[in-house]
Design a protein around this motif. Structure first.
Motif, mmCIF file in Angstrom:
data_model
loop_
_atom_site.group_PDB
_atom_site.id
_atom_site.type_symbol
_atom_site.label_atom_id
_atom_site.label_comp_id
_atom_site.label_asym_id
_atom_site.label_seq_id
_atom_site.Cartn_x
_atom_site.Cartn_y
_atom_site.Cartn_z
ATOM 1 N N ILE A 21 0.886 -1.160 0.000
ATOM 2 C CA ILE A 21 0.000 0.000 0.000
ATOM 3 C C ILE A 21 0.924 1.210 0.000
ATOM 4 O O ILE A 21 1.709 1.408 0.927
ATOM 5 N N CYS A 22 0.854 2.007 -1.034
ATOM 6 C CA CYS A 22 1.773 3.122 -1.228
ATOM 7 C C CYS A 22 1.561 4.187 -0.153
ATOM 8 O O CYS A 22 0.431 4.596 0.118
ATOM 9 N N SER A 23 2.657 4.632 0.449
ATOM 10 C CA SER A 23 2.566 5.673 1.470
ATOM 11 C C SER A 23 2.342 7.048 0.843
ATOM 12 O O SER A 23 1.940 7.978 1.528
ATOM 13 N N ARG A 24 2.559 7.201 -0.461
ATOM 14 C CA ARG A 24 2.349 8.485 -1.154
ATOM 15 C C ARG A 24 0.896 8.663 -1.599
ATOM 16 O O ARG A 24 0.302 9.685 -1.347
ATOM 17 N N CYS A 25 0.352 7.650 -2.285
ATOM 18 C CA CYS A 25 -0.990 7.811 -2.858
ATOM 19 C C CYS A 25 -2.057 6.969 -2.161
ATOM 20 O O CYS A 25 -3.234 7.179 -2.378
ATOM 21 N N GLY A 26 -1.653 5.995 -1.337
ATOM 22 C CA GLY A 26 -2.606 5.169 -0.604
ATOM 23 C C GLY A 26 -3.206 4.036 -1.409
ATOM 24 O O GLY A 26 -4.084 3.328 -0.918
ATOM 25 N N ARG A 27 -2.765 3.841 -2.648
ATOM 26 C CA ARG A 27 -3.301 2.763 -3.490
ATOM 27 C C ARG A 27 -2.425 1.520 -3.401
ATOM 28 O O ARG A 27 -1.301 1.559 -2.944
ATOM 29 N N TYR A 28 -2.988 0.395 -3.853
ATOM 30 C CA TYR A 28 -2.224 -0.843 -3.935
ATOM 31 C C TYR A 28 -1.268 -0.769 -5.121
ATOM 32 O O TYR A 28 -1.577 -0.177 -6.142
ATOM 33 N N PHE A 55 17.320 1.780 -6.035
ATOM 34 C CA PHE A 55 16.149 2.630 -6.189
ATOM 35 C C PHE A 55 14.895 1.776 -6.234
ATOM 36 O O PHE A 55 14.912 0.650 -6.728
ATOM 37 N N VAL A 56 13.808 2.341 -5.720
ATOM 38 C CA VAL A 56 12.515 1.669 -5.685
ATOM 39 C C VAL A 56 11.505 2.595 -6.343
ATOM 40 O O VAL A 56 11.414 3.775 -5.996
ATOM 41 N N GLU A 57 10.745 2.055 -7.297
ATOM 42 C CA GLU A 57 9.684 2.813 -7.946
ATOM 43 C C GLU A 57 8.353 2.147 -7.629
ATOM 44 O O GLU A 57 8.202 0.941 -7.810
ATOM 45 N N ALA A 58 7.405 2.938 -7.141
ATOM 46 C CA ALA A 58 6.065 2.412 -6.865
ATOM 47 C C ALA A 58 5.290 2.331 -8.174
ATOM 48 O O ALA A 58 5.235 3.305 -8.928
ATOM 49 N N SER A 59 4.686 1.174 -8.451
ATOM 50 C CA SER A 59 3.977 0.981 -9.715
ATOM 51 C C SER A 59 2.673 1.765 -9.780
ATOM 52 O O SER A 59 2.192 2.075 -10.858
ATOM 53 N N CYS A 60 2.109 2.126 -8.638
ATOM 54 C CA CYS A 60 0.809 2.799 -8.619
ATOM 55 C C CYS A 60 0.887 4.272 -9.020
ATOM 56 O O CYS A 60 0.060 4.759 -9.785
ATOM 57 N N CYS A 61 1.877 5.010 -8.525
ATOM 58 C CA CYS A 61 1.933 6.452 -8.772
ATOM 59 C C CYS A 61 3.271 6.926 -9.331
ATOM 60 O O CYS A 61 3.432 8.106 -9.609
ATOM 61 N N GLY A 62 4.235 6.024 -9.464
ATOM 62 C CA GLY A 62 5.531 6.399 -10.011
ATOM 63 C C GLY A 62 6.465 7.062 -9.014
ATOM 64 O O GLY A 62 7.490 7.609 -9.408
ATOM 65 N N ALA A 63 6.123 7.030 -7.711
ATOM 66 C CA ALA A 63 7.000 7.625 -6.693
ATOM 67 C C ALA A 63 8.341 6.898 -6.712
ATOM 68 O O ALA A 63 8.398 5.677 -6.782
ATOM 69 N N LEU A 64 9.413 7.662 -6.656
ATOM 70 C CA LEU A 64 10.754 7.100 -6.731
ATOM 71 C C LEU A 64 11.464 7.315 -5.406
ATOM 72 O O LEU A 64 11.466 8.413 -4.863
ATOM 73 N N TYR A 65 12.049 6.239 -4.866
ATOM 74 C CA TYR A 65 12.736 6.265 -3.580
ATOM 75 C C TYR A 65 14.143 5.722 -3.755
ATOM 76 O O TYR A 65 14.388 4.876 -4.605
ATOM 77 N N GLU A 66 15.061 6.186 -2.900
ATOM 78 C CA GLU A 66 16.366 5.537 -2.800
ATOM 79 C C GLU A 66 16.282 4.583 -1.624
ATOM 80 O O GLU A 66 15.818 4.945 -0.549
ATOM 81 N N LEU A 67 16.716 3.349 -1.842
ATOM 82 C CA LEU A 67 16.611 2.294 -0.843
ATOM 83 C C LEU A 67 17.884 2.225 -0.015
ATOM 84 O O LEU A 67 18.989 2.427 -0.529
ATOM 85 N N ASN A 68 17.726 1.925 1.265
ATOM 86 C CA ASN A 68 18.853 1.743 2.177
ATOM 87 C C ASN A 68 19.817 0.722 1.585
ATOM 88 O O ASN A 68 19.411 -0.324 1.085
ATOM 89 N N GLN A 69 21.105 1.019 1.653
ATOM 90 C CA GLN A 69 22.147 0.176 1.054
ATOM 91 C C GLN A 69 22.131 -1.256 1.589
ATOM 92 O O GLN A 69 22.224 -2.214 0.832
ATOM 93 N N GLU A 70 21.991 -1.428 2.912
ATOM 94 C CA GLU A 70 22.003 -2.767 3.506
ATOM 95 C C GLU A 70 20.808 -3.594 3.042
ATOM 96 O O GLU A 70 20.942 -4.774 2.731
#
Length: 129
Positions: A21-28, A55-70
């Motif tokens: 569940i996307c923390s940006r748009c609230g959609r699945y 990097f992580v891209e949410a498929s629902c809204c296209g939000a782009l995140y940098e993921l923790n290295q570990e």
């Protein structure tokens, strides 16, 4: 004797099949995860890699995140772990960022100019990136 070598930026997709569940748009949606790194090749054979970034891209809204290295390293090695919100740093929307051969770039939302990652303002129109 000829030596053929080069340095290139490599993109590698990392499989991740969990519904979120996307923390940006609230959609699945699903997370599309990939790793960008620099790679030294000799005779087209990769010798070593450095500067790994995930990097992580949410498929629902296209939000782009940098993921923790570990966390990214564990996922790349095939471990089955959960990605939590604290492991992600919001970078922007995927249509604001582009990927070039050796740099990470930002796209100006006002005029569409592609600027380098470290620019705070667009050099063409002056809009804050």
């Amino acid at each position: 004797m000829f030596l053929i070598f080069g340095i290139d930026t490599v993109k590698k997709d990392i499989p991740y099949d969990k519904l979120i569940i996307c923390s940006r748009c609230g959609r699945y949606g699903r997370y599309n995860i990939y790793m960008l790194c620099k790679c030294f090749s000799l005779f087209f054979i990769p010798i070593f890699k450095w500067d790994r970034r995930y990097f992580v891209e949410a498929s629902c809204c296209g939000a782009l995140y940098e993921l923790n290295q570990e966390v990214g390293d564990k996922l790349r090695k095939g471990e089955n772990i959960e990605i939590r919100d604290k492991d992600l740093v919001y970078v922007g929307n995927n249509n604001e960022w582009t990927y070039s051969k050796n740099t990470y770039n930002k796209r100006c939302v006002n005029c569409g100019y592609i600027a380098q990652e470290d620019f705070e303002y667009c050099p063409k129109c002056g809009q804050k990136l």
